[in-house]
Design a protein around this motif. Structure first.
Motif, PDB file in Angstrom:
ATOM      1  N   ASP A  97     -92.366  68.822  69.480  1.00 56.15           N
ATOM      2  CA  ASP A  97     -92.150  69.619  70.688  1.00 56.15           C
ATOM      3  C   ASP A  97     -90.930  70.520  70.513  1.00 56.15           C
ATOM      4  OD1 ASP A  97     -90.588  67.300  70.572  1.00 56.15           O
ATOM      5  OD2 ASP A  97     -90.720  66.872  72.717  1.00 56.15           O
ATOM      6  N   GLY A  98     -89.873  69.987  69.900  1.00 57.60           N
ATOM      7  CA  GLY A  98     -88.674  70.780  69.631  1.00 57.60           C
ATOM      8  C   GLY A  98     -88.893  71.842  68.568  1.00 57.60           C
ATOM      9  N   HIS A  99     -89.625  71.482  67.514  1.00 58.94           N
ATOM     10  CA  HIS A  99     -89.898  72.448  66.445  1.00 58.94           C
ATOM     11  C   HIS A  99     -90.702  73.633  66.988  1.00 58.94           C
ATOM     12  CE1 HIS A  99     -89.685  68.812  63.435  1.00 58.94           C
ATOM     13  NE2 HIS A  99     -88.534  69.065  64.016  1.00 58.94           N
ATOM     14  N   MET A 100     -91.700  73.342  67.837  1.00 56.66           N
ATOM     15  CA  MET A 100     -92.487  74.426  68.456  1.00 56.66           C
ATOM     16  C   MET A 100     -91.596  75.334  69.286  1.00 56.66           C
ATOM     17  SD  MET A 100     -96.100  72.827  69.785  1.00 56.66           S
ATOM     18  CE  MET A 100     -95.630  71.151  70.206  1.00 56.66           C
ATOM     19  N   THR A 101     -90.690  74.732  70.048  1.00 64.22           N
ATOM     20  CA  THR A 101     -89.821  75.515  70.932  1.00 64.22           C
ATOM     21  C   THR A 101     -88.895  76.415  70.128  1.00 64.22           C
ATOM     22  OG1 THR A 101     -89.910  73.698  72.529  1.00 64.22           O
ATOM     23  CG2 THR A 101     -88.193  75.344  72.844  1.00 64.22           C
ATOM     24  N   ILE A 102     -88.404  75.932  68.997  1.00 66.63           N
ATOM     25  CA  ILE A 102     -87.562  76.759  68.124  1.00 66.63           C
ATOM     26  C   ILE A 102     -88.327  77.993  67.655  1.00 66.63           C
ATOM     27  CG2 ILE A 102     -86.485  76.821  65.823  1.00 66.63           C
ATOM     28  CD1 ILE A 102     -85.624  73.862  66.357  1.00 66.63           C
ATOM     29  N   ILE A 103     -89.573  77.814  67.243  1.00 68.30           N
ATOM     30  CA  ILE A 103     -90.373  78.948  66.776  1.00 68.30           C
ATOM     31  C   ILE A 103     -90.691  79.903  67.938  1.00 68.30           C
ATOM     32  CG2 ILE A 103     -92.529  79.648  65.661  1.00 68.30           C
ATOM     33  CD1 ILE A 103     -90.710  78.334  63.709  1.00 68.30           C
ATOM     34  N   CYS A 104     -90.875  79.345  69.139  1.00 69.22           N
ATOM     35  CA  CYS A 104     -91.067  80.204  70.326  1.00 69.22           C
ATOM     36  C   CYS A 104     -89.816  81.044  70.573  1.00 69.22           C
ATOM     37  CB  CYS A 104     -91.388  79.357  71.554  1.00 69.22           C
ATOM     38  SG  CYS A 104     -93.055  78.664  71.577  1.00 69.22           S
ATOM     39  N   GLY A 105     -88.638  80.423  70.445  1.00 76.77           N
ATOM     40  CA  GLY A 105     -87.380  81.158  70.609  1.00 76.77           C
ATOM     41  C   GLY A 105     -87.218  82.232  69.555  1.00 76.77           C
ATOM     42  N   LEU A 106     -87.636  81.946  68.327  1.00 75.85           N
ATOM     43  CA  LEU A 106     -87.614  82.950  67.268  1.00 75.85           C
ATOM     44  C   LEU A 106     -88.547  84.104  67.621  1.00 75.85           C
ATOM     45  CD1 LEU A 106     -86.854  83.957  64.426  1.00 75.85           C
ATOM     46  CD2 LEU A 106     -88.649  82.467  63.502  1.00 75.85           C
ATOM     47  N   GLY A 107     -89.711  83.779  68.187  1.00 81.77           N
ATOM     48  CA  GLY A 107     -90.649  84.819  68.628  1.00 81.77           C
ATOM     49  C   GLY A 107     -90.015  85.772  69.629  1.00 81.77           C
ATOM     50  N   GLU A 108     -89.206  85.243  70.547  1.00 81.73           N
ATOM     51  CA  GLU A 108     -88.501  86.091  71.520  1.00 81.73           C
ATOM     52  C   GLU A 108     -87.549  87.059  70.821  1.00 81.73           C
ATOM     53  OE1 GLU A 108     -88.143  83.645  75.661  1.00 81.73           O
ATOM     54  OE2 GLU A 108     -86.661  83.179  74.125  1.00 81.73           O
ATOM     55  N   LYS A 109     -86.831  86.549  69.826  1.00 85.75           N
ATOM     56  CA  LYS A 109     -85.890  87.398  69.081  1.00 85.75           C
ATOM     57  C   LYS A 109     -86.625  88.536  68.363  1.00 85.75           C
ATOM     58  CE  LYS A 109     -82.148  84.820  69.788  1.00 85.75           C
ATOM     59  NZ  LYS A 109     -80.993  85.309  70.592  1.00 85.75           N
ATOM     60  N   LEU A 110     -87.760  88.213  67.760  1.00 84.50           N
ATOM     61  CA  LEU A 110     -88.521  89.212  67.011  1.00 84.50           C
ATOM     62  C   LEU A 110     -89.197  90.210  67.946  1.00 84.50           C
ATOM     63  CD1 LEU A 110     -90.116  86.793  64.389  1.00 84.50           C
ATOM     64  CD2 LEU A 110     -88.307  88.464  63.942  1.00 84.50           C
ATOM     65  N   ALA A 111     -89.593  89.730  69.129  1.00 81.91           N
ATOM     66  CA  ALA A 111     -90.220  90.623  70.107  1.00 81.91           C
ATOM     67  C   ALA A 111     -89.221  91.642  70.649  1.00 81.91           C
ATOM     68  CB  ALA A 111     -90.818  89.811  71.252  1.00 81.91           C
ATOM     69  N   SER A 112     -87.968  91.199  70.829  1.00 79.07           N
ATOM     70  CA  SER A 112     -86.953  92.116  71.370  1.00 79.07           C
ATOM     71  C   SER A 112     -86.417  93.060  70.295  1.00 79.07           C
ATOM     72  CB  SER A 112     -85.801  91.324  71.993  1.00 79.07           C
ATOM     73  OG  SER A 112     -85.132  90.567  71.006  1.00 79.07           O
ATOM     74  N   GLN A 113     -86.503  92.649  69.037  1.00 76.46           N
ATOM     75  CA  GLN A 113     -86.092  93.524  67.928  1.00 76.46           C
ATOM     76  C   GLN A 113     -86.973  93.227  66.722  1.00 76.46           C
ATOM     77  OE1 GLN A 113     -82.013  93.148  66.679  1.00 76.46           O
ATOM     78  NE2 GLN A 113     -82.154  94.852  65.238  1.00 76.46           N
ATOM     79  N   ARG A 114     -87.982  94.084  66.542  1.00 75.13           N
ATOM     80  CA  ARG A 114     -88.920  93.895  65.438  1.00 75.13           C
ATOM     81  C   ARG A 114     -88.188  93.929  64.089  1.00 75.13           C
ATOM     82  NH1 ARG A 114     -92.405  93.002  69.004  1.00 75.13           N
ATOM     83  NH2 ARG A 114     -94.608  93.507  68.840  1.00 75.13           N
ATOM     84  N   PRO A 115     -88.736  93.259  63.070  1.00 75.64           N
ATOM     85  CA  PRO A 115     -88.144  93.384  61.732  1.00 75.64           C
ATOM     86  C   PRO A 115     -88.231  94.836  61.262  1.00 75.64           C
ATOM     87  CG  PRO A 115     -90.289  92.282  61.638  1.00 75.64           C
ATOM     88  CD  PRO A 115     -89.927  92.392  63.075  1.00 75.64           C
ATOM     89  N   GLN A 116     -87.321  95.241  60.375  1.00 79.25           N
ATOM     90  CA  GLN A 116     -87.322  96.625  59.882  1.00 79.25           C
ATOM     91  C   GLN A 116     -88.441  96.861  58.881  1.00 79.25           C
ATOM     92  OE1 GLN A 116     -83.314  96.952  58.391  1.00 79.25           O
ATOM     93  NE2 GLN A 116     -82.528  97.765  60.330  1.00 79.25           N
ATOM     94  N   HIS A 117     -88.722  95.843  58.067  1.00 80.91           N
ATOM     95  CA  HIS A 117     -89.770  96.016  57.067  1.00 80.91           C
ATOM     96  C   HIS A 117     -90.508  94.697  56.843  1.00 80.91           C
ATOM     97  CE1 HIS A 117     -85.751  95.678  55.036  1.00 80.91           C
ATOM     98  NE2 HIS A 117     -86.316  94.564  54.631  1.00 80.91           N
TER      99      HIS A 117
END
Length: 374
Positions: A97-117
């Motif tokens: 449950d915690g591991h999933m939540t970490i990846i969800c939080g990472l998804g938020e970071k990537l959604a707000s600032q897409r990778p450059q390449h």
């Protein structure tokens, strides 16, 4: 989303656990979360209930993958958090449950600032606990769309200080498999056992002999007898069938594969001498989790830059992780995050993932993603 809402998500997942192969409602919750983040690509029903979300940069580059696990355990929770499992006999007692939540939080970071390449893939894998999920993911034709250049995962580790990063070059965790040996003889009257073929003596000999086979190997390997069965509770009958189940583990994949063959050869020889039929079945097979040096360099640089305490294990962990199969398909890196020296051990009925680790895990994973993909 503030951290408090991610904690709420983790606790909701904790309340509604689903075991391996049954993770459909969990996948729906994850899908709902990511729908709002508008990833560039979403893949559903990957290797069963698996999900993958892709965030793409404007320029070409590496594709990296971060993995979390969807499944819980078939164990009754006895701890008393306010968000205790609502499902009888099932609970998130490994921290998925915690591991999933970490990846969800990472998804938020990537959604707000897409990778450059390049691309960042966030994978939610089913059936980790049974060692079946990774293979189903890798065998799914849809996996070709997200086949990564690097794969990363973490696992929380009770017994280590909170937030401490536990790292290791080479093998991080053992490979293992369950093996059942079925013996077939001939049932007879207990007054005339000589008229039958009873597997009792062979079973006893295998119990004595097979756990000693790892002594022939240079590296760590272990054979553990976990179950034996003989005939039935019928006092007038000499048994005609029996079975023996073992767990086999090793730090080297060649050793593991070789040890399985040694066991099969020795058991077949002993059974044949007593005119017994023999069959083998493998279950819950986990590949050795081997850390790639280049992936290790990327991850460990990010962990160091965050100023987190690091401990390097001198020996691999003896438990197994389904992520090991990813390390056979691409350069991969698995590391641990301490969940507290007094935290109950994984799979214990009072275990609960510490929410303080959510932010730490996100920061490490985002650091890796920015290092590779900008």
């Amino acid at each position: 989303m503030p951290l408090s809402e991610l904690i709420n998500l983790r606790q909701l997942l904790h309340q509604t656990p689903e075991i391996a192969g049954e993770e459909s409602a969990t996948a729906e919750k994850i899908l709902s979360f990511f729908t709002n983040l508008k990833p560039d690509q979403s893949i559903q029903n990957l290797g069963g209930n698996g999900l993958a979300f892709v965030f793409k940069g404007e320029n070409p580059g590496k594709r990296i993958l971060f993995r979390a696990e969807l499944d819980a355990l078939p164990i009754q929770e006895t701890g008393e958090p306010s968000y205790k499992s609502k499902t009888e006999g099932k609970a998130h007692l490994c921290g998925h449950d915690g591991h999933m939540t970490i990846i969800c939080g990472l998804g938020e970071k990537l959604a707000s600032q897409r990778p450059q390449h390049g691309e960042v893939v966030l994978l939610f894998q089913p059936s980790e606990e049974t060692g079946e999920g990774a293979k189903r993911i890798l065998d799914d034709p849809k996996f070709e769309q997200i086949k990564p250049d690097f794969a990363f995962a973490l696992h929380n580790l009770p017994g280590f200080p909170l937030h401490q990063s536990v790292i290791r070059k080479g093998t991080f965790a053992a490979g293992s498999t369950g093996l059942t040996i079925a013996l077939t003889g001939k049932t007879a009257h207990a007054a005339h056992p000589d008229a039958g073929i009873n597997p009792a003596q062979v079973t006893a000999r295998l119990i004595q002999t097979l756990p000693k086979l790892p002594e022939k190997l240079k590296n760590f390997a272990l054979v553990t007898v976990i179950h034996a069965e003989l005939g039935s509770l019928a006092f007038g009958t000499s048994a005609g069938r029996g079975s023996l189940s073992l767990t086999i583990r090793a730090f080297d994949q060649k050793d593991l594969d070789g040890l399985i063959e040694m066991i099969k050869t020795e058991a077949s020889r002993i059974a044949s001498a007593e005119k017994l039929g023999i069959e083998f079945s493998l279950v819950e097979s986990f590949a050795v989790s081997k850390n790639d040096p280049n992936a290790a360099e990327i991850a460990e640089k990010c962990i160091e830059e965050l100023g987190l305490e690091i401990v390097e294990k001198t020996e691999p962990f003896r438990w197994s992780e389904d992520f090991g199969l990813f390390s056979q398909s691409c350069p991969a890196y698995l590391f641990g995050l301490g969940s507290g020296e007094n935290c109950p051990q994984l799979h214990e009925p009072t275990y609960d993932f510490p929410d303080e680790l959510i932010e730490t895990g996100i920061r490490i994973f985002e650091g890796i993603a920015r290092e590779v993909n900008g």
